[in-house]
Write a protein that holds these residues in place. Sequence first.
Motif, PDB file in Angstrom:
ATOM      1  N   ASP A 189       0.802  -1.227   0.000  1.00 51.85           N
ATOM      2  CA  ASP A 189       0.000   0.000   0.000  1.00 51.85           C
ATOM      3  C   ASP A 189       0.835   1.278   0.000  1.00 51.85           C
ATOM      4  OD1 ASP A 189      -2.336  -1.592   0.102  1.00 51.85           O
ATOM      5  OD2 ASP A 189      -2.220  -1.684   2.286  1.00 51.85           O
ATOM      6  N   GLY A 190       1.885   1.333  -0.810  1.00 54.15           N
ATOM      7  CA  GLY A 190       2.702   2.532  -0.902  1.00 54.15           C
ATOM      8  C   GLY A 190       3.773   2.666   0.166  1.00 54.15           C
ATOM      9  N   TRP A 191       4.020   1.585   0.905  1.00 57.04           N
ATOM     10  CA  TRP A 191       5.047   1.569   1.949  1.00 57.04           C
ATOM     11  C   TRP A 191       6.042   0.465   1.645  1.00 57.04           C
ATOM     12  CZ3 TRP A 191       5.035   4.766   6.357  1.00 57.04           C
ATOM     13  CH2 TRP A 191       3.954   5.650   6.424  1.00 57.04           C
ATOM     14  N   ASP A 192       7.333   0.731   1.918  1.00 58.81           N
ATOM     15  CA  ASP A 192       8.374  -0.284   1.754  1.00 58.81           C
ATOM     16  C   ASP A 192       8.718  -0.886   3.104  1.00 58.81           C
ATOM     17  OD1 ASP A 192       9.004  -0.434  -1.020  1.00 58.81           O
ATOM     18  OD2 ASP A 192       9.951   1.529  -0.882  1.00 58.81           O
ATOM     19  N   GLY A 193       8.714  -2.220   3.170  1.00 58.55           N
ATOM     20  CA  GLY A 193       9.187  -2.933   4.352  1.00 58.55           C
ATOM     21  C   GLY A 193      10.696  -3.043   4.243  1.00 58.55           C
ATOM     22  N   VAL A 194      11.419  -2.530   5.226  1.00 58.00           N
ATOM     23  CA  VAL A 194      12.872  -2.434   5.134  1.00 58.00           C
ATOM     24  C   VAL A 194      13.562  -2.965   6.381  1.00 58.00           C
ATOM     25  CG1 VAL A 194      12.691  -0.388   3.645  1.00 58.00           C
ATOM     26  CG2 VAL A 194      13.036  -0.088   6.104  1.00 58.00           C
ATOM     27  N   ILE A 195      14.826  -3.305   6.191  1.00 57.80           N
ATOM     28  CA  ILE A 195      15.723  -3.637   7.295  1.00 57.80           C
ATOM     29  C   ILE A 195      16.821  -2.579   7.290  1.00 57.80           C
ATOM     30  CG2 ILE A 195      17.374  -5.309   8.218  1.00 57.80           C
ATOM     31  CD1 ILE A 195      15.682  -7.516   6.907  1.00 57.80           C
ATOM     32  N   ASP A 196      17.136  -2.051   8.450  1.00 62.71           N
ATOM     33  CA  ASP A 196      18.162  -1.007   8.561  1.00 62.71           C
ATOM     34  C   ASP A 196      19.524  -1.677   8.691  1.00 62.71           C
ATOM     35  OD1 ASP A 196      19.532   1.326   8.802  1.00 62.71           O
ATOM     36  OD2 ASP A 196      18.779   1.836  10.797  1.00 62.71           O
ATOM     37  N   GLY A 197      20.047  -2.098   7.559  1.00 64.78           N
ATOM     38  CA  GLY A 197      21.341  -2.768   7.489  1.00 64.78           C
ATOM     39  C   GLY A 197      21.583  -3.227   6.071  1.00 64.78           C
ATOM     40  N   GLN A 198      22.829  -3.648   5.794  1.00 62.82           N
ATOM     41  CA  GLN A 198      23.163  -4.021   4.422  1.00 62.82           C
ATOM     42  C   GLN A 198      24.056  -5.245   4.330  1.00 62.82           C
ATOM     43  OE1 GLN A 198      24.922  -0.317   3.271  1.00 62.82           O
ATOM     44  NE2 GLN A 198      22.992   0.451   2.469  1.00 62.82           N
ATOM     45  N   ASP A 199      24.115  -6.073   5.375  1.00 60.91           N
ATOM     46  CA  ASP A 199      24.994  -7.234   5.285  1.00 60.91           C
ATOM     47  C   ASP A 199      24.320  -8.481   5.849  1.00 60.91           C
ATOM     48  OD1 ASP A 199      25.125  -6.997   8.047  1.00 60.91           O
ATOM     49  OD2 ASP A 199      27.104  -6.089   8.035  1.00 60.91           O
ATOM     50  N   GLU A 200      25.053  -9.584   5.836  1.00 59.86           N
ATOM     51  CA  GLU A 200      24.508 -10.869   6.247  1.00 59.86           C
ATOM     52  C   GLU A 200      24.078 -10.894   7.716  1.00 59.86           C
ATOM     53  OE1 GLU A 200      27.585 -10.594   4.730  1.00 59.86           O
ATOM     54  OE2 GLU A 200      26.851 -11.074   2.722  1.00 59.86           O
ATOM     55  N   THR A 201      24.711 -10.094   8.567  1.00 55.96           N
ATOM     56  CA  THR A 201      24.308 -10.103   9.978  1.00 55.96           C
ATOM     57  C   THR A 201      22.868  -9.630  10.141  1.00 55.96           C
ATOM     58  OG1 THR A 201      25.167  -7.874  10.377  1.00 55.96           O
ATOM     59  CG2 THR A 201      26.645  -9.707  10.836  1.00 55.96           C
ATOM     60  N   CYS A 202      22.375  -8.862   9.180  1.00 52.48           N
ATOM     61  CA  CYS A 202      20.988  -8.386   9.210  1.00 52.48           C
ATOM     62  C   CYS A 202      20.081  -9.251   8.331  1.00 52.48           C
ATOM     63  CB  CYS A 202      20.921  -6.945   8.720  1.00 52.48           C
ATOM     64  SG  CYS A 202      21.762  -5.768   9.786  1.00 52.48           S
ATOM     65  N   SER A 203      20.592 -10.358   7.792  1.00 48.22           N
ATOM     66  CA  SER A 203      19.860 -11.268   6.891  1.00 48.22           C
ATOM     67  C   SER A 203      19.682 -10.697   5.491  1.00 48.22           C
ATOM     68  CB  SER A 203      18.495 -11.655   7.466  1.00 48.22           C
ATOM     69  OG  SER A 203      18.646 -12.317   8.690  1.00 48.22           O
ATOM     70  N   ILE A 204      20.537  -9.778   5.093  1.00 48.87           N
ATOM     71  CA  ILE A 204      20.452  -9.182   3.768  1.00 48.87           C
ATOM     72  C   ILE A 204      21.163 -10.093   2.768  1.00 48.87           C
ATOM     73  CG2 ILE A 204      20.957  -7.139   2.371  1.00 48.87           C
ATOM     74  CD1 ILE A 204      19.093  -6.732   4.876  1.00 48.87           C
ATOM     75  N   GLY A 205      20.463 -10.423   1.689  1.00 49.34           N
ATOM     76  CA  GLY A 205      21.062 -11.224   0.626  1.00 49.34           C
ATOM     77  C   GLY A 205      21.096 -12.716   0.888  1.00 49.34           C
ATOM     78  N   ILE A 206      20.578 -13.175   2.018  1.00 46.72           N
ATOM     79  CA  ILE A 206      20.552 -14.611   2.285  1.00 46.72           C
ATOM     80  C   ILE A 206      19.444 -15.260   1.467  1.00 46.72           C
ATOM     81  CG2 ILE A 206      21.448 -14.294   4.629  1.00 46.72           C
ATOM     82  CD1 ILE A 206      18.565 -14.978   5.619  1.00 46.72           C
ATOM     83  N   SER A 207      19.491 -16.553   1.340  1.00 47.79           N
ATOM     84  CA  SER A 207      18.428 -17.283   0.652  1.00 47.79           C
ATOM     85  C   SER A 207      17.522 -17.932   1.689  1.00 47.79           C
ATOM     86  CB  SER A 207      19.022 -18.373  -0.250  1.00 47.79           C
ATOM     87  OG  SER A 207      19.734 -17.781  -1.304  1.00 47.79           O
ATOM     88  N   VAL A 208      16.223 -17.798   1.480  1.00 44.07           N
ATOM     89  CA  VAL A 208      15.247 -18.475   2.335  1.00 44.07           C
ATOM     90  C   VAL A 208      14.368 -19.346   1.439  1.00 44.07           C
ATOM     91  CG1 VAL A 208      15.241 -16.736   4.170  1.00 44.07           C
ATOM     92  CG2 VAL A 208      13.650 -16.508   2.278  1.00 44.07           C
ATOM     93  N   ALA A 209      14.035 -20.526   1.925  1.00 48.89           N
ATOM     94  CA  ALA A 209      13.235 -21.459   1.128  1.00 48.89           C
ATOM     95  C   ALA A 209      11.746 -21.119   1.165  1.00 48.89           C
ATOM     96  CB  ALA A 209      13.458 -22.883   1.629  1.00 48.89           C
ATOM     97  N   THR A 210      11.305 -20.587   2.277  1.00 43.45           N
ATOM     98  CA  THR A 210       9.890 -20.237   2.438  1.00 43.45           C
ATOM     99  C   THR A 210       9.787 -18.860   3.095  1.00 43.45           C
ATOM    100  OG1 THR A 210       9.801 -21.333   4.599  1.00 43.45           O
ATOM    101  CG2 THR A 210       9.166 -22.648   2.687  1.00 43.45           C
ATOM    102  N   PRO A 211       8.701 -18.149   2.850  1.00 42.12           N
ATOM    103  CA  PRO A 211       8.531 -16.833   3.482  1.00 42.12           C
ATOM    104  C   PRO A 211       8.502 -16.962   5.003  1.00 42.12           C
ATOM    105  CG  PRO A 211       6.927 -17.138   1.729  1.00 42.12           C
ATOM    106  CD  PRO A 211       7.595 -18.461   1.939  1.00 42.12           C
ATOM    107  N   ARG A 212       9.164 -15.994   5.659  1.00 42.18           N
ATOM    108  CA  ARG A 212       9.138 -15.976   7.124  1.00 42.18           C
ATOM    109  C   ARG A 212       9.362 -14.554   7.607  1.00 42.18           C
ATOM    110  NH1 ARG A 212      14.545 -15.884   9.202  1.00 42.18           N
ATOM    111  NH2 ARG A 212      16.090 -16.553   7.701  1.00 42.18           N
ATOM    112  N   PRO A 213       8.835 -14.224   8.783  1.00 46.63           N
ATOM    113  CA  PRO A 213       9.038 -12.869   9.300  1.00 46.63           C
ATOM    114  C   PRO A 213      10.487 -12.646   9.724  1.00 46.63           C
ATOM    115  CG  PRO A 213       7.660 -14.157  10.799  1.00 46.63           C
ATOM    116  CD  PRO A 213       7.974 -15.022   9.617  1.00 46.63           C
ATOM    117  N   TYR A 214      10.946 -11.419   9.554  1.00 51.18           N
ATOM    118  CA  TYR A 214      12.294 -11.055   9.980  1.00 51.18           C
ATOM    119  C   TYR A 214      12.335 -10.946  11.501  1.00 51.18           C
ATOM    120  CZ  TYR A 214      16.553  -8.444  10.737  1.00 51.18           C
ATOM    121  OH  TYR A 214      17.786  -8.049  11.190  1.00 51.18           O
TER     122      TYR A 214
END
Length: 127
Positions: A83-108
Amino acid sequence: MKNLLISATVATLCCSALAAQTSVEQSKSIPIMLLPDTDHGTCSIGLQVNQGGAELRSGPGTQFPVIAILEAGHVVSGCNEQDGWDGVIDGQDETCSIGISVATPRPYIGPCDSGWIDQNSLTSIYG
Protein backbone atom coordinates in the motif's frame (compact mmCIF):
# COMPACT_ATOMS: atom_id res chain seq x y z
CA MET A 1 -27.94 12.58 41.64
CA LYS A 2 -27.63 8.79 41.64
CA ASN A 3 -28.49 8.65 37.91
CA LEU A 4 -25.89 11.33 37.17
CA LEU A 5 -23.23 9.37 39.03
CA ILE A 6 -24.12 6.17 37.14
CA SER A 7 -24.05 8.02 33.80
CA ALA A 8 -20.65 9.51 34.59
CA THR A 9 -19.28 6.10 35.57
CA VAL A 10 -20.58 4.49 32.36
CA ALA A 11 -19.11 7.31 30.25
CA THR A 12 -15.74 6.93 31.99
CA LEU A 13 -15.70 3.17 31.40
CA CYS A 14 -16.63 3.57 27.73
CA CYS A 15 -13.94 6.19 27.17
CA SER A 16 -11.35 4.03 28.95
CA ALA A 17 -12.24 1.05 26.78
CA LEU A 18 -11.99 3.16 23.62
CA ALA A 19 -8.62 4.58 24.68
CA ALA A 20 -7.33 1.08 25.45
CA GLN A 21 -8.52 -0.17 22.05
CA THR A 22 -6.84 2.76 20.29
CA SER A 23 -3.63 2.13 22.23
CA VAL A 24 -3.69 -1.56 21.27
CA GLU A 25 -4.32 -0.65 17.62
CA GLN A 26 -1.33 1.72 17.62
CA SER A 27 1.00 -0.80 19.26
CA LYS A 28 0.42 -3.48 16.61
CA SER A 29 3.22 -4.08 14.18
CA ILE A 30 3.35 -5.71 10.78
CA PRO A 31 6.51 -7.81 10.42
CA ILE A 32 8.89 -7.47 7.51
CA MET A 33 8.82 -10.71 5.52
CA LEU A 34 11.88 -12.47 4.15
CA LEU A 35 10.83 -13.91 0.80
CA PRO A 36 12.49 -16.50 -1.45
CA ASP A 37 14.48 -14.85 -4.27
CA THR A 38 16.79 -17.16 -6.18
CA ASP A 39 18.21 -14.34 -8.32
CA HIS A 40 19.32 -11.84 -5.67
CA GLY A 41 18.70 -13.15 -2.17
CA THR A 42 16.25 -11.64 0.24
CA CYS A 43 16.00 -7.91 0.96
CA SER A 44 18.70 -6.96 -1.52
CA ILE A 45 17.17 -3.74 -2.84
CA GLY A 46 19.11 -0.66 -1.77
CA LEU A 47 16.90 2.29 -0.84
CA GLN A 48 18.19 5.72 0.11
CA VAL A 49 16.24 8.13 2.31
CA ASN A 50 15.30 11.29 0.40
CA GLN A 51 15.87 14.90 1.43
CA GLY A 52 13.87 15.68 4.54
CA GLY A 53 14.43 12.28 6.17
CA ALA A 54 11.93 9.51 6.85
CA GLU A 55 9.99 7.91 9.66
CA LEU A 56 10.55 4.20 10.18
CA ARG A 57 7.20 2.85 11.44
CA SER A 58 6.06 -0.48 12.90
CA GLY A 59 3.53 -0.97 10.09
CA PRO A 60 2.62 0.30 6.63
CA GLY A 61 0.69 3.44 7.54
CA THR A 62 0.75 6.64 9.55
CA GLN A 63 -1.42 5.04 12.24
CA PHE A 64 1.54 2.88 13.32
CA PRO A 65 4.10 4.14 15.87
CA VAL A 66 7.39 5.67 14.74
CA ILE A 67 10.35 3.40 15.58
CA ALA A 68 13.09 5.75 14.38
CA ILE A 69 13.74 8.88 12.35
CA LEU A 70 16.22 8.31 9.52
CA GLU A 71 18.25 11.16 8.07
CA ALA A 72 18.50 12.00 4.37
CA GLY A 73 21.07 9.83 2.62
CA HIS A 74 20.66 6.89 5.01
CA VAL A 75 20.55 3.56 3.12
CA VAL A 76 18.25 0.67 4.06
CA SER A 77 17.53 -2.69 2.45
CA GLY A 78 14.10 -3.14 0.87
CA CYS A 79 12.31 -6.42 1.47
CA ASN A 80 8.67 -6.01 0.46
CA GLU A 81 6.00 -3.41 -0.14
CA GLN A 82 2.41 -2.82 0.84
CA ASP A 83 0.00 0.00 0.00
CA GLY A 84 2.70 2.53 -0.90
CA TRP A 85 5.05 1.57 1.95
CA ASP A 86 8.37 -0.28 1.75
CA GLY A 87 9.19 -2.93 4.35
CA VAL A 88 12.87 -2.43 5.13
CA ILE A 89 15.72 -3.64 7.30
CA ASP A 90 18.16 -1.01 8.56
CA GLY A 91 21.34 -2.77 7.49
CA GLN A 92 23.16 -4.02 4.42
CA ASP A 93 24.99 -7.23 5.28
CA GLU A 94 24.51 -10.87 6.25
CA THR A 95 24.31 -10.10 9.98
CA CYS A 96 20.99 -8.39 9.21
CA SER A 97 19.86 -11.27 6.89
CA ILE A 98 20.45 -9.18 3.77
CA GLY A 99 21.06 -11.22 0.63
CA ILE A 100 20.55 -14.61 2.28
CA SER A 101 18.43 -17.28 0.65
CA VAL A 102 15.25 -18.47 2.34
CA ALA A 103 13.23 -21.46 1.13
CA THR A 104 9.89 -20.24 2.44
CA PRO A 105 8.53 -16.83 3.48
CA ARG A 106 9.14 -15.98 7.12
CA PRO A 107 9.04 -12.87 9.30
CA TYR A 108 12.29 -11.05 9.98
CA ILE A 109 13.49 -11.55 13.57
CA GLY A 110 17.13 -10.55 13.20
CA PRO A 111 19.31 -8.12 15.17
CA CYS A 112 18.80 -5.04 12.98
CA ASP A 113 15.94 -2.54 13.14
CA SER A 114 13.16 -3.20 10.66
CA GLY A 115 9.96 -1.39 9.79
CA TRP A 116 8.03 0.46 7.14
CA ILE A 117 8.81 3.70 5.28
CA ASP A 118 6.52 5.66 2.97
CA GLN A 119 7.77 5.03 -0.58
CA ASN A 120 7.69 8.77 -1.30
CA SER A 121 10.56 9.14 1.18
CA LEU A 122 12.86 6.67 -0.60
CA THR A 123 14.82 6.33 -3.84
CA SER A 124 16.02 3.00 -5.20
CA ILE A 125 19.80 3.01 -5.63
CA TYR A 126 20.46 -0.67 -6.43
CA GLY A 127 18.80 -4.06 -6.72
